[in-house]
Write an enzyme that holds these catalytic residues in place. Structure first.
Site, PDB file in Angstrom:
ATOM      1  N   HIS A 157      45.669  44.939  43.468  1.00 31.87           N
ATOM      2  CA  HIS A 157      46.841  45.807  43.664  1.00 31.87           C
ATOM      3  C   HIS A 157      47.829  45.665  42.522  1.00 31.87           C
ATOM      4  O   HIS A 157      47.786  44.701  41.757  1.00 31.87           O
ATOM      5  CB  HIS A 157      47.541  45.547  45.003  1.00 31.87           C
ATOM      6  CG  HIS A 157      48.110  44.167  45.161  1.00 31.87           C
ATOM      7  ND1 HIS A 157      47.401  43.124  45.708  1.00 31.87           N
ATOM      8  CD2 HIS A 157      49.318  43.657  44.832  1.00 31.87           C
ATOM      9  CE1 HIS A 157      48.164  42.036  45.718  1.00 31.87           C
ATOM     10  NE2 HIS A 157      49.322  42.320  45.195  1.00 31.87           N
ATOM     11  N   HIS A 183      54.202  42.934  39.603  1.00 29.66           N
ATOM     12  CA  HIS A 183      53.033  42.121  39.228  1.00 29.66           C
ATOM     13  C   HIS A 183      51.731  42.886  39.414  1.00 29.66           C
ATOM     14  O   HIS A 183      51.683  43.923  40.070  1.00 29.66           O
ATOM     15  CB  HIS A 183      52.983  40.805  40.022  1.00 29.66           C
ATOM     16  CG  HIS A 183      52.783  40.938  41.506  1.00 29.66           C
ATOM     17  ND1 HIS A 183      53.826  40.994  42.394  1.00 29.66           N
ATOM     18  CD2 HIS A 183      51.660  41.009  42.256  1.00 29.66           C
ATOM     19  CE1 HIS A 183      53.344  41.091  43.637  1.00 29.66           C
ATOM     20  NE2 HIS A 183      52.032  41.109  43.581  1.00 29.66           N
ATOM     21  N   GLU A 226      49.151  37.761  39.825  1.00 29.25           N
ATOM     22  CA  GLU A 226      48.746  37.129  41.076  1.00 29.25           C
ATOM     23  C   GLU A 226      47.225  37.058  41.071  1.00 29.25           C
ATOM     24  O   GLU A 226      46.558  38.027  40.695  1.00 29.25           O
ATOM     25  CB  GLU A 226      49.232  37.996  42.256  1.00 29.25           C
ATOM     26  CG  GLU A 226      48.863  37.462  43.625  1.00 29.25           C
ATOM     27  CD  GLU A 226      49.379  38.360  44.757  1.00 29.25           C
ATOM     28  OE1 GLU A 226      49.734  39.535  44.505  1.00 29.25           O
ATOM     29  OE2 GLU A 226      49.424  37.872  45.898  1.00 29.25           O
TER      30      GLU A 226
HETATM   31 CO    CO Z   1      50.815  40.946  45.298  1.00 35.74          CO
END
Ligand code: CO
Length: 134
Positions: free
Chosen positions: A7, A79, A130
């Site tokens: 994502h 992110h 991440e």
């Molecule tokens: Co995230």
């Protein structure tokens, strides 16, 4: 080592307005608002065929995304999340390369119920990354 892009997270000043932009203007499928107190955010998922977009808004001023929104009042990309098969092996390799894992360095359970860590943006071209175990 990294696999799929899982994502892209965007911090937004108004979740409902942001969801409407993705739904009405861009014609995407958006979720209801999810409240994740342990992450300090309210979140809407935008489901794309190949990836998710997460629209994030801080719950309060202790949220990890609160200061980001103060610096970027009209919102901004926060992110990228990449999938990895073995989070501990990935962390070990990255630490050997001198990369910094944020927080106490141990995985936390992320927004999808899977272990995640965040890597220092200064070590990755100015982008907060991440890693999510899949
Ligand atoms: Co995230």
């Amino acid at each position: 080592m990294i696999g799929r892009l899982n994502h892209i997270a965007i911090v937004v000043p108004d979740l409902v307005a942001a969801a409407d932009i993705y739904k009405a203007s861009l014609g995407a499928v958006v979720s209801e608002v999810n409240v994740l107190p342990e992450h300090g955010v309210r979140l809407i998922f935008v489901e794309l065929p190949n990836c998710k977009i997460e629209l994030l808004h801080p719950i309060d001023n202790t949220s990890p995304v609160f200061s980001f929104l103060e610096k970027n009042p009209s919102g901004g990309m926060h992110h990228l999340c990449y999938e990895v098969e073995d989070l501990y092996a990935s962390m070990k390799r990255l630490k050997m390369d001198g990369a910094r894992v944020l927080g106490d360095g141990r995985p936390k359970i992320g927004a999808h119920g899977k272990p995640v860590v965040f890597l220092h943006p200064k070590d990755f071209l100015g982008t907060l990354i991440e890693l999510e175990q899949v």
